[in-house]
Design a protein around this motif. Structure first.
Motif, mmCIF file in Angstrom:
data_model
loop_
_atom_site.group_PDB
_atom_site.id
_atom_site.type_symbol
_atom_site.label_atom_id
_atom_site.label_comp_id
_atom_site.label_asym_id
_atom_site.label_seq_id
_atom_site.Cartn_x
_atom_site.Cartn_y
_atom_site.Cartn_z
ATOM 1 N N ALA A 71 11.596 22.379 46.768
ATOM 2 C CA ALA A 71 12.591 22.583 45.717
ATOM 3 C C ALA A 71 12.183 21.879 44.429
ATOM 4 O O ALA A 71 12.293 22.446 43.331
ATOM 5 N N PHE A 72 11.692 20.652 44.551
ATOM 6 C CA PHE A 72 11.311 19.899 43.356
ATOM 7 C C PHE A 72 10.106 20.523 42.664
ATOM 8 O O PHE A 72 10.117 20.765 41.449
ATOM 9 N N SER A 73 9.049 20.793 43.435
ATOM 10 C CA SER A 73 7.814 21.291 42.818
ATOM 11 C C SER A 73 7.998 22.693 42.255
ATOM 12 O O SER A 73 7.513 22.997 41.155
ATOM 13 N N LEU A 74 8.703 23.555 42.984
ATOM 14 C CA LEU A 74 8.917 24.913 42.476
ATOM 15 C C LEU A 74 9.801 24.903 41.233
ATOM 16 O O LEU A 74 9.582 25.673 40.297
ATOM 17 N N THR A 75 10.812 24.040 41.213
ATOM 18 C CA THR A 75 11.670 23.955 40.038
ATOM 19 C C THR A 75 10.888 23.472 38.821
ATOM 20 O O THR A 75 11.078 23.975 37.703
ATOM 21 N N MET A 76 9.992 22.533 39.015
ATOM 22 C CA MET A 76 9.186 22.031 37.904
ATOM 23 C C MET A 76 8.267 23.106 37.343
ATOM 24 O O MET A 76 7.883 23.062 36.170
ATOM 25 N N LEU A 77 7.907 24.087 38.164
ATOM 26 C CA LEU A 77 7.093 25.198 37.656
ATOM 27 C C LEU A 77 7.850 26.013 36.608
ATOM 28 O O LEU A 77 7.241 26.781 35.865
ATOM 29 N N GLY A 78 9.172 25.852 36.556
ATOM 30 C CA GLY A 78 9.949 26.538 35.523
ATOM 31 C C GLY A 78 9.546 26.154 34.121
ATOM 32 O O GLY A 78 9.861 26.854 33.166
ATOM 33 N N ALA A 79 8.832 25.036 33.974
ATOM 34 C CA ALA A 79 8.336 24.638 32.654
ATOM 35 C C ALA A 79 7.339 25.635 32.105
ATOM 36 O O ALA A 79 7.089 25.678 30.895
ATOM 37 N N GLN B 218 7.006 17.273 31.462
ATOM 38 C CA GLN B 218 8.397 17.309 31.906
ATOM 39 C C GLN B 218 8.713 16.261 32.970
ATOM 40 O O GLN B 218 9.864 16.128 33.381
ATOM 41 N N LEU B 219 7.700 15.519 33.417
ATOM 42 C CA LEU B 219 7.898 14.546 34.495
ATOM 43 C C LEU B 219 8.432 13.225 33.957
ATOM 44 O O LEU B 219 7.784 12.175 34.040
ATOM 45 N N ASN B 220 9.631 13.269 33.411
ATOM 46 C CA ASN B 220 10.301 12.057 32.939
ATOM 47 C C ASN B 220 11.795 12.322 32.905
ATOM 48 O O ASN B 220 12.242 13.479 32.852
ATOM 49 N N PHE B 221 12.577 11.263 32.935
ATOM 50 C CA PHE B 221 14.030 11.405 33.052
ATOM 51 C C PHE B 221 14.683 11.955 31.788
ATOM 52 O O PHE B 221 15.852 12.331 31.817
ATOM 53 N N LEU C 182 14.863 19.598 32.799
ATOM 54 C CA LEU C 182 14.278 20.286 33.942
ATOM 55 C C LEU C 182 13.979 19.308 35.077
ATOM 56 O O LEU C 182 14.233 19.608 36.250
ATOM 57 N N PHE C 183 13.459 18.138 34.737
ATOM 58 C CA PHE C 183 13.165 17.115 35.743
ATOM 59 C C PHE C 183 14.447 16.644 36.426
ATOM 60 O O PHE C 183 14.501 16.518 37.659
ATOM 61 N N ARG D 10 18.266 16.804 41.044
ATOM 62 C CA ARG D 10 19.617 17.120 41.542
ATOM 63 C C ARG D 10 19.552 18.169 42.643
ATOM 64 O O ARG D 10 20.227 18.056 43.676
ATOM 65 N N LEU D 11 18.749 19.214 42.432
ATOM 66 C CA LEU D 11 18.647 20.288 43.421
ATOM 67 C C LEU D 11 18.064 19.768 44.726
ATOM 68 O O LEU D 11 18.583 20.053 45.816
#
Length: 414
Positions: free
Chosen positions: A100-108, A380-383, A387-388, A393-394
């Motif tokens: 869920a985390f890695s696929l969501t980050m691909l949204g970037a 995008q890997l920061n608070f 998207l992060f 959350r997801l």
């Protein structure tokens, strides 16, 4: 003629074409099920079709084929990950969270990858549910899930290859509808009434401006996805010209030459601002008519009312210059008149294909190399990145739900 116009308007709607593709794919699955007398094979194939449909984005057929191949790779990888980790719930929960985390980050990387993420997670749950219910049944259902996903991919790619124009027309027509409303709201600022609530009108204009910008971006992405090497077809050249015209109109309409309350006070006893407002309203109506012409592919009508409105506005300004002895901000009024005249000339060229010397290049924001794609994800890997935070959350929500399911032994937990 009205029925034909209604059919074209419906045919060019994005939700209609999506529904038609889903109906075709699901209908053929039901037909094969009826002819082959399937028993338990139908439902996994249908779920695979649905998961694949959720990954679909507006694209050229080649881009859609590439997206479907990526989606099938993600589906297959997640299905294998479920099978490998199913005997160990803690490991399966970790795989679910990490996926869920890695696929969501691909949204970037863009809308295409955001859609693939959603479909992949849905298929993850389908496979896990099937394997959790009966491992022997899952040996059959998992390949059927992937078969259904692949089948919808075939339908989607063929549809995009045969009918490439409707999605572009839909986005352009939606853009001009929103642009027409923006011009109408902009015209309200020109009304020379002292007790008018300008703050509320400006807020409505700002909100509508956001919608127009979103529509501009959606139309641009739809056009970019269909630009291939070699000469462009005439319909695509005209669509690009219509997009650039909408961009030009929006830029002109969003410009401000003077505080409108200053103009209202200066020309309170003149009809110049009312005439400017009328021209802007007519231009807004013209934008709505352009949207209808794009959708129905009917011949555009000559806009004589806008031309006469501009002539009346120029005459009113000329009368002020000749008869008025009071010092007024005529320069700002002239700038407003020139802007409206230029905007009307842009409308006049929307349906006439410009010479090839015009610059039709659009800025493509898609990553060109794997290094650029990774750089976008890394940024995008920061608070501070929404998207992060959404990915966290997801993942946390799925982990919490999985933990509750394991603690309660809920057979319907997935």
């Amino acid at each position: 003629m009205e029925n034909l116009s209604l059919f074209k308007r419906t045919y060019n709607r994005d939700d209609f074409t999506r529904g038609a593709r889903a109906l075709l794919a699901l209908g053929l699955v039901f037909a094969v099920d009826w002819l082959a007398d399937w028993q338990g094979e139908l439902m996994p194939v249908l779920l695979g079709v649905i998961a694949s449909a959720l990954t679909e984005t507006d694209d050229h057929w080649q881009g859609r084929l590439r997206a479907q191949l990526i989606a099938m790779s993600a589906f297959s990888a997640l299905a294998w990950a479920v099978w490998a980790s199913l005997p160990w719930p803690v490991l399966l929960m970790a795989v679910l969270a990490l996926s869920a985390f890695s696929l969501t980050m691909l949204g970037a990387l863009g809308e295409r990858y955001r859609a693939i993420t959603f479909g992949a997670l849905v298929l993850f749950l389908y496979v896990a549910l099937s394997a959790h219910t009966s491992r022997s049944h899952a040996n059959i259902s998992t390949p059927l899930l992937l078969t259904g996903a692949a089948w919808y991919g075939v339908v989607s790619v063929l549809w995009a290859a045969i009918w490439p124009q409707p999605p572009v027309r839909y986005r352009l027509s939606k853009l001009y509808i929103l642009l027409g409303e923006y011009l109408r709201l902009k015209a309200q600022l020109l009304e020379p009434i002292r007790e008018a609530d300008l703050a509320e009108r400006r807020m409505n204009l700002v909100l509508q401006n956001g919608r127009v910008v979103d529509a501009l971006n959606a139309a641009k992405e739809s056009l970019l996805s269909r630009i291939q090497s070699g000469p462009l077809p005439k319909w695509l050249q005209l669509a690009m010209q219509q997009y650039l015209a909408a961009q030009d109109i929006h830029e002109r309409a969003s410009s401000s030459h003077e505080n409108y309350h200053v103009l209202s006070d200066a020309f309170f006893h003149s009809d110049a601002l009312y005439r400017s407002q009328r021209v802007l309203i007519l231009l807004g109506q013209q934008a709505t008519q352009v949207a209808a012409v794009i959708q129905t592919q009917t011949p555009p009508k000559h806009q004589g009312a806008t031309t006469r409105g501009l002539e009346d506005l120029h005459a009113a300004i000329q009368h002020i210059e000749v008869t008025d002895q009071v010092q007024r901000p005529l320069k700002a009024l002239h700038a407003l008149s020139d802007n409206l005249t230029a905007t009307a000339s842009v409308f006049a060229s929307i349906f006439t294909l410009a010479p090839n010397e015009a610059d039709h290049q659009l800025l493509d924001r898609q990553p060109a190399t794997p290094q650029e794609a990774w750089a976008r994800v890394r940024d995008q890997l920061n608070f501070s990145s929404p998207l992060f935070r959404h990915a966290l959350r997801l993942s946390a929500s799925l982990v919490a739900g999985f933990a509750v399911m394991q603690a309660t032994h809920d057979p319907m937990g997935y």
